[in-house]
Design an enzyme around this catalytic site. Structure first.
Site, mmCIF file in Angstrom:
data_model
loop_
_atom_site.group_PDB
_atom_site.id
_atom_site.type_symbol
_atom_site.label_atom_id
_atom_site.label_comp_id
_atom_site.label_asym_id
_atom_site.label_seq_id
_atom_site.Cartn_x
_atom_site.Cartn_y
_atom_site.Cartn_z
ATOM 1 N N LYS A 175 -4.085 -23.960 46.446
ATOM 2 C CA LYS A 175 -5.511 -23.915 46.122
ATOM 3 C C LYS A 175 -5.641 -23.826 44.605
ATOM 4 O O LYS A 175 -5.366 -22.801 43.999
ATOM 5 C CB LYS A 175 -6.211 -22.709 46.750
ATOM 6 C CG LYS A 175 -7.718 -22.880 46.654
ATOM 7 C CD LYS A 175 -8.489 -21.618 46.366
ATOM 8 C CE LYS A 175 -8.609 -21.165 44.956
ATOM 9 N NZ LYS A 175 -9.446 -21.959 44.054
ATOM 10 N N GLU A 250 1.408 -13.781 37.904
ATOM 11 C CA GLU A 250 1.442 -14.098 36.468
ATOM 12 C C GLU A 250 0.017 -13.964 35.978
ATOM 13 O O GLU A 250 -0.866 -14.707 36.407
ATOM 14 C CB GLU A 250 1.927 -15.537 36.241
ATOM 15 C CG GLU A 250 3.382 -15.763 36.572
ATOM 16 C CD GLU A 250 4.328 -15.011 35.669
ATOM 17 O OE1 GLU A 250 3.913 -14.541 34.590
ATOM 18 O OE2 GLU A 250 5.493 -14.858 36.048
ATOM 19 N N CYS A 284 -2.637 -18.444 28.549
ATOM 20 C CA CYS A 284 -2.205 -17.066 28.772
ATOM 21 C C CYS A 284 -1.375 -16.574 27.595
ATOM 22 O O CYS A 284 -1.319 -15.386 27.321
ATOM 23 C CB CYS A 284 -1.418 -16.961 30.061
ATOM 24 S SG CYS A 284 -0.144 -18.209 30.176
ATOM 25 N N GLU A 384 -8.413 -9.152 26.874
ATOM 26 C CA GLU A 384 -8.226 -10.607 26.861
ATOM 27 C C GLU A 384 -9.604 -11.281 26.828
ATOM 28 O O GLU A 384 -10.425 -11.077 27.715
ATOM 29 C CB GLU A 384 -7.464 -11.063 28.112
ATOM 30 C CG GLU A 384 -7.108 -12.545 28.050
ATOM 31 C CD GLU A 384 -6.399 -13.057 29.305
ATOM 32 O OE1 GLU A 384 -6.888 -12.783 30.419
ATOM 33 O OE2 GLU A 384 -5.376 -13.749 29.164
HETATM 34 P P1 NAD Z 1 -8.995 -16.373 37.859
HETATM 35 O O1 NAD Z 1 -8.313 -15.093 38.164
HETATM 36 O O2 NAD Z 1 -10.469 -16.370 37.745
HETATM 37 O O3 NAD Z 1 -8.660 -17.454 39.009
HETATM 38 C C1 NAD Z 1 -7.344 -17.832 39.306
HETATM 39 C C2 NAD Z 1 -7.301 -18.408 40.714
HETATM 40 O O4 NAD Z 1 -7.543 -17.350 41.648
HETATM 41 C C3 NAD Z 1 -8.355 -19.473 40.993
HETATM 42 O O5 NAD Z 1 -7.803 -20.489 41.788
HETATM 43 C C4 NAD Z 1 -9.406 -18.691 41.777
HETATM 44 O O6 NAD Z 1 -10.192 -19.491 42.612
HETATM 45 C C5 NAD Z 1 -8.537 -17.758 42.585
HETATM 46 N N1 NAD Z 1 -9.193 -16.546 43.092
HETATM 47 C C6 NAD Z 1 -10.292 -15.923 42.615
HETATM 48 N N2 NAD Z 1 -10.581 -14.845 43.372
HETATM 49 C C7 NAD Z 1 -9.638 -14.774 44.345
HETATM 50 C C8 NAD Z 1 -9.385 -13.878 45.433
HETATM 51 N N3 NAD Z 1 -10.159 -12.828 45.655
HETATM 52 N N4 NAD Z 1 -8.313 -14.113 46.207
HETATM 53 C C9 NAD Z 1 -7.501 -15.169 45.982
HETATM 54 N N5 NAD Z 1 -7.700 -16.061 44.978
HETATM 55 C C10 NAD Z 1 -8.746 -15.863 44.159
HETATM 56 O O7 NAD Z 1 -8.315 -16.956 36.545
HETATM 57 P P2 NAD Z 1 -8.718 -18.251 35.687
HETATM 58 O O8 NAD Z 1 -9.985 -17.970 34.945
HETATM 59 O O9 NAD Z 1 -8.634 -19.488 36.508
HETATM 60 O O10 NAD Z 1 -7.494 -18.320 34.650
HETATM 61 C C11 NAD Z 1 -7.443 -17.577 33.481
HETATM 62 C C12 NAD Z 1 -6.549 -16.369 33.616
HETATM 63 O O11 NAD Z 1 -5.253 -16.775 34.049
HETATM 64 C C13 NAD Z 1 -6.321 -15.647 32.315
HETATM 65 O O12 NAD Z 1 -6.364 -14.262 32.526
HETATM 66 C C14 NAD Z 1 -4.925 -16.077 31.896
HETATM 67 O O13 NAD Z 1 -4.262 -15.194 31.024
HETATM 68 C C15 NAD Z 1 -4.267 -16.191 33.213
HETATM 69 N N6 NAD Z 1 -3.084 -17.050 33.148
HETATM 70 C C16 NAD Z 1 -1.859 -16.453 33.202
HETATM 71 C C17 NAD Z 1 -0.706 -17.223 33.101
HETATM 72 C C18 NAD Z 1 0.661 -16.587 33.158
HETATM 73 O O14 NAD Z 1 1.619 -17.300 33.435
HETATM 74 N N7 NAD Z 1 0.799 -15.305 32.913
HETATM 75 C C19 NAD Z 1 -0.805 -18.605 32.961
HETATM 76 C C20 NAD Z 1 -2.088 -19.173 32.910
HETATM 77 C C21 NAD Z 1 -3.211 -18.384 33.018
#
Ligand code: NAD
Length: 499
Positions: A175, A250, A284, A384
């Site tokens: 997803k 992550e 990230c 962040e």
């Molecule tokens: P997000 O947490 O809003 O969403 C990530 C994913 O989780 C999306 O697909 C979303 O639909 C899904 N999601 C949301 N609520 C959920 C739930 N309750 N249960 C299951 N899935 C759910 O993050 P984002 O805005 O898409 O991405 C940005 C964040 O990701 C930043 O905090 C960034 O640092 C982090 N990030 C981390 C890494 C790493 O490797 N450490 C890499 C890229 C991004």
């Protein structure tokens, strides 16, 4: 009428059971409607789980080198379609085409690595303590892996999860982030063309709470790999803990570039410009803190501000653009909220506003922003923001810089610019991050090395490189006794101690 896209379940492109769709628009040009994607629900996830179960039954028995050969084919097809996929990713996510080409390249590198890993997946053979007995460990697939990915690396992050999961013999349900449904659809097309068997790869589009959460809570999905914010990761972690699932998290970062007074200043300037404002600060590993030693602070800030002012904002597919838009209205509003906080806590020396003007008014653009006089421990220094916002903090010596670096709850990457070999090695040893760069920015991970962070960035697992294969497979031990008699370990062989 915009095109209605589909889910991919059991080897077929299918409409969502909900009959509902959501709009995907270009964040640089909101009037550009890319298409409609399934707003899936529980029933779609149930279909995907049933298909993935069937897929797993045969895939787990397919020899790993054969599984790897499909990944080789996937890599070749990604090479052919690199530019097309990069442009689709830029259109829905916003970063420049140079960066989305890099994103696809990371997927290609991950595919070729995975292809060869199909011929390794090493276990160990070790001597038994008993005579005529063989002892070894080997790796088994686990089952259905639920993969939940964010928006910012719409191609690379799905490949980091899918490819090792597949080579290890699992089936997957992915997803992707709801802002970037198209890029993963193209990736799944590539997997289909490469010959992945029906049910082994399943794509369910939709929102986190309506699809992601259902996957995470599904009792027949034993493995969850999540990349996203620390807030969402906490929810996912709680559910997986209660259900005893294998989980890789992550999450967020608050990465610092440290510049010592002895550093090559031009190199450090190039590094922070790329680290802080590349991908509009939505990596990230983005540089969101710049730590400057007292002696060079003022001059460095002056040069940096002058260079950052020159960055050209615009649609990432247009020539000469350095910085694209933020991904969504919500992301820009979040960045704006930090401007109010920042103005109270520190001094704004650049940006701080929405970017407007020709080609910018229809997108979520935000000016590259720099705050100075940021205090360690303040909100600007610790939270962040995920936008083109850099917090500058001063320090007097390496001890202080390292302490400030470590004073946040995140621990993804860090960078030190110095010519001093002792400071460099101390940085590797003392900075609490999963990755430390010396004389390079906080971004730039390579696909064949483990990637991930410590503290609240991760939960101890790594993506990339060799370590991720351990996450997607279970270690099993086999003993074979060919002595023809009962041999009791720890008893029969120690009647007379060998030591
Ligand atoms: P997000 O947490 O809003 O969403 C990530 C994913 O989780 C999306 O697909 C979303 O639909 C899904 N999601 C949301 N609520 C959920 C739930 N309750 N249960 C299951 N899935 C759910 O993050 P984002 O805005 O898409 O991405 C940005 C964040 O990701 C930043 O905090 C960034 O640092 C982090 N990030 C981390 C890494 C790493 O490797 N450490 C890499 C890229 C991004």
């Amino acid at each position: 009428m915009a095109e209605k896209h589909k889910n991919f379940i059991g080897g077929e492109w299918v409409e969502p059971a909900t009959g509902e769709y959501f709009e995907n628009r270009n964040p640089a040009r909101q009037s550009d409607l890319i298409g409609l994607w399934p707003r899936s629900g529980r029933e779609d996830v149930e279909h995907a789980v049933a298909a993935a179960k069937k897929g797993f039954e045969t895939w787990r028995l397919t020899p790993a080198p054969e599984r790897g050969a499909i990944l080789k084919q996937v890599g070749d097809l990604l090479v052919e379609r690199k530019d097309e996929i990069a442009r689709a990713a830029t259109r829905e996510m916003g970063k420049t085409v140079a960066e989305t080409r890099g994103d696809v390249q990371e997927g290609i590198d991950t595919a070729y690595y995975a292809a060869t890993e199909g011929r390794r997946l090493f276990g160990h053979t070790v001597p038994s303590e008993l005579r005529s007995k063989w002892a070894m460990s080997f790796r088994r697939p686990i089952g259905i892996c639920g993969l939940i990915t964010p928006f910012n690396f719409p191609l690379a992050i799905p490949t980091w999860k899918m490819f090792p999961a597949l080579v290890c013999g699992n089936s997957v349900i992915i997803k992707p982030g709801e802002d970037v449904p198209h890029t993963v659809e193209l990736l799944v097309e590539v997997l289909e063309e490469a010959g992945i068997p029906k049910g082994v790869v399943n794509l369910v589009q939709g929102f986190g709470e309506e699809v992601g959460d259902v996957i995470v809570r599904h009792p027949d999905v034993p493995v969850i790999s999540f990349t996203g914010s620390t807030e969402t990761g906490k929810i996912v972690g709680r559910v997986c803990g209660e259900m005893h699932k294998r989980l890789s998290l992550e999450m967020g970062g608050k990465n610092a570039q440290i510049v010592m007074a002895d550093a090559d200043m031009d190199l450090a300037l190039d590094g922070v410009l790329w680290g802080a404002f590349g991908t509009t600060g939505q990596r990230c590993t983005a540089t969101s803190r710049l730590l400057l030693q007292d002696e060079i602070h003022d001059q460095f800030v002056e040069s940096l501000t002058a260079r950052a002012r020159q960055l050209k904002l615009g649609y990432g597919a247009d020539e000469g653009v350095d910085v694209g838009p933020l991904v969504s209205a919500a992301s820009r509003e979040k960045v704006e909220r930090y401007m109010e906080i920042g103005r109270q806590e520190a001094e704004l020396v650049l940006g701080g506003e929405r970017a407007t003007g020709e080609g910018l008014d229809d997108g979520f653009f935000f000016q590259p922003t720099i705050f100075t006089g940021v205090k360690p421990g303040s909100r600007l220094a610790t939270e962040e923001i995920f936008g083109p916002v850099l917090s500058v903090i001063r320090f007097s010596d390496a001890d202080e810089a390292f302490r400030i670096n470590n004073e946040v709850k995140y621990g993804l990457s860090s960078s030190v610019y110095t010519r001093d070999v002792n400071v460099s090695f101390r940085a590797f040893q003392e900075l609490d991050n999963g990755i430390t760069y010396v004389n390079a920015p906080t971004i730039g991970a390579e696909a064949h090395l483990p990637f991930g962070g410590v503290k609240q960035t991760g939960n101890g697992h790594r993506e990339g490189g060799w370590e991720v294969y351990e996450f997607y497979s279970e270690t099993k031990v086999g003993y074979l006794d060919y002595s023809g008699k009962l041999q009791r370990a720890q008893i029969d062989n120690y009647e007379a101690s060998p030591y």
